[in-house]
Design an enzyme around this catalytic site. Sequence first.
Site, mmCIF file in Angstrom:
data_model
loop_
_atom_site.group_PDB
_atom_site.id
_atom_site.type_symbol
_atom_site.label_atom_id
_atom_site.label_comp_id
_atom_site.label_asym_id
_atom_site.label_seq_id
_atom_site.Cartn_x
_atom_site.Cartn_y
_atom_site.Cartn_z
ATOM 1 N N GLY A 11 45.478 75.203 60.466
ATOM 2 C CA GLY A 11 45.754 76.331 59.584
ATOM 3 C C GLY A 11 47.118 76.298 58.927
ATOM 4 O O GLY A 11 47.663 77.340 58.569
ATOM 5 N N SER A 12 47.678 75.102 58.730
ATOM 6 C CA SER A 12 48.993 75.062 58.052
ATOM 7 C C SER A 12 48.854 75.483 56.594
ATOM 8 O O SER A 12 49.753 76.085 56.021
ATOM 9 C CB SER A 12 49.615 73.663 58.152
ATOM 10 O OG SER A 12 48.934 72.738 57.324
ATOM 11 N N ASN A 13 47.672 75.228 55.990
ATOM 12 C CA ASN A 13 47.455 75.719 54.619
ATOM 13 C C ASN A 13 47.335 77.236 54.614
ATOM 14 O O ASN A 13 47.800 77.897 53.687
ATOM 15 C CB ASN A 13 46.195 75.077 54.020
ATOM 16 C CG ASN A 13 46.489 73.733 53.383
ATOM 17 O OD1 ASN A 13 47.108 73.684 52.324
ATOM 18 N ND2 ASN A 13 46.067 72.668 54.021
ATOM 19 N N LYS A 89 33.014 72.529 57.403
ATOM 20 C CA LYS A 89 31.568 72.725 57.329
ATOM 21 C C LYS A 89 31.147 72.921 55.877
ATOM 22 O O LYS A 89 31.918 73.435 55.056
ATOM 23 C CB LYS A 89 31.172 73.971 58.152
ATOM 24 C CG LYS A 89 31.310 73.761 59.656
ATOM 25 C CD LYS A 89 30.308 72.754 60.143
ATOM 26 C CE LYS A 89 30.381 72.554 61.643
ATOM 27 N NZ LYS A 89 29.475 71.508 62.115
ATOM 28 N N ILE A 91 29.447 74.679 52.800
ATOM 29 C CA ILE A 91 29.205 76.081 52.450
ATOM 30 C C ILE A 91 27.764 76.203 51.974
ATOM 31 O O ILE A 91 27.352 75.463 51.072
ATOM 32 C CB ILE A 91 30.159 76.528 51.318
ATOM 33 C CG1 ILE A 91 31.617 76.415 51.789
ATOM 34 C CG2 ILE A 91 29.835 77.938 50.854
ATOM 35 C CD1 ILE A 91 32.006 77.370 52.913
ATOM 36 N N ASN A 105 38.749 75.007 47.113
ATOM 37 C CA ASN A 105 38.960 74.107 48.247
ATOM 38 C C ASN A 105 40.172 73.246 47.945
ATOM 39 O O ASN A 105 40.457 72.936 46.800
ATOM 40 C CB ASN A 105 37.723 73.213 48.457
ATOM 41 C CG ASN A 105 37.875 72.280 49.658
ATOM 42 O OD1 ASN A 105 38.320 72.715 50.716
ATOM 43 N ND2 ASN A 105 37.519 71.022 49.475
ATOM 44 N N HIS A 107 41.852 69.548 48.828
ATOM 45 C CA HIS A 107 41.462 68.251 49.385
ATOM 46 C C HIS A 107 42.662 67.304 49.261
ATOM 47 O O HIS A 107 43.269 67.230 48.188
ATOM 48 C CB HIS A 107 40.245 67.696 48.629
ATOM 49 C CG HIS A 107 39.731 66.411 49.186
ATOM 50 N ND1 HIS A 107 38.872 66.350 50.282
ATOM 51 C CD2 HIS A 107 39.980 65.128 48.838
ATOM 52 C CE1 HIS A 107 38.616 65.083 50.553
ATOM 53 N NE2 HIS A 107 39.274 64.319 49.707
ATOM 54 N N GLU A 177 50.041 70.002 49.294
ATOM 55 C CA GLU A 177 48.915 70.948 49.425
ATOM 56 C C GLU A 177 49.418 72.377 49.601
ATOM 57 O O GLU A 177 48.935 73.321 48.964
ATOM 58 C CB GLU A 177 48.075 70.612 50.647
ATOM 59 C CG GLU A 177 47.227 69.378 50.568
ATOM 60 C CD GLU A 177 46.503 69.161 51.887
ATOM 61 O OE1 GLU A 177 45.742 70.052 52.295
ATOM 62 O OE2 GLU A 177 46.712 68.105 52.490
HETATM 63 C C1 GRF Z 1 44.556 68.507 56.559
HETATM 64 O O1 GRF Z 1 44.084 67.167 56.630
HETATM 65 C C2 GRF Z 1 44.683 68.904 55.129
HETATM 66 O O2 GRF Z 1 45.069 67.788 54.351
HETATM 67 C C3 GRF Z 1 43.289 69.326 54.775
HETATM 68 O O3 GRF Z 1 42.756 69.907 55.952
HETATM 69 C C4 GRF Z 1 43.463 69.393 57.104
HETATM 70 C C5 GRF Z 1 43.975 70.493 57.974
HETATM 71 O O4 GRF Z 1 44.796 71.320 57.240
HETATM 72 N N1 GRF Z 1 43.287 70.247 53.671
HETATM 73 P P1 GRF Z 1 45.403 72.673 57.916
HETATM 74 O O5 GRF Z 1 46.718 72.282 58.542
HETATM 75 O O6 GRF Z 1 44.409 73.137 58.977
HETATM 76 O O7 GRF Z 1 45.557 73.639 56.796
#
Ligand code: GRF
Length: 213
Positions: A11-13, A89, A91, A105, A107, A177
């Site tokens: 979940g860093s995004n 998963k 959608i 999304n 990517h 990202e």
């Molecule tokens: C990472 O590989 C990112 O590049 C992709 O999803 C994976 C997990 O991202 N979008 P996050 O840290 O869980 O957001």
Amino acid sequence: MQLAVFASGSGSNLEAIFDAIDAGRLPATVALVVSNKAEAFALERARSRGVHTAVMDPTGRDEPEYLGEMRRLLEAHGVDFIALAGYLKKIPAGLVAAYRGRMLNIHPSLLPAFGGPGMFGQRIHRAAIEYGVRWSGATVHLVDESYDTGPVVLQEPVPVLPADTPEQLGARVLAVEHRLFSAALALFAAGRVRVEGRRVFIDEDRRPPVFIA
Ligand code: GRF
């Protein structure tokens, strides 16, 4: 913008979206965080900010029943936009249709390169390094019925260095990202995006839709 964020992993995004909202760069509210995995750390990030969470795993479930439950959940939280942030998963087509033009999304490659079924996480960066590309990057795209094929909203290139490991390239891409996703969401929140088939136009008077940080 009442946002639902779907995440399967750390979940860093998602965290970057929270940060963009707190910094006033994204006029949105995260109304709900959904994961297919109860142990996803993304759910912990949501709980620590008092954001509603839900675990819904489509695996092995009757799709119409799963779809109905998902749609009721989203409507109950007033969700009008969906962000897939490291969500692994597929959608269901019914949800893609219900949120057409309102689901993005992120990517970690320059689609259409290194995308499609099974291309996620470190595999993408290993494939880019082994292919020998000079540039990889991040893509934010609208979600359609198949993996990673929807119209491209924003992209940003990231250099692939000779000594890069997949982990090092992945970290360089992930940093982009985090910035690109909230920038794309903010464009939609501000009504600055027009989609025409596969083409996405931002602020009609400025082309191409290149986002320079
Ligand atoms: C990472 O590989 C990112 O590049 C992709 O999803 C994976 C997990 O991202 N979008 P996050 O840290 O869980 O957001």
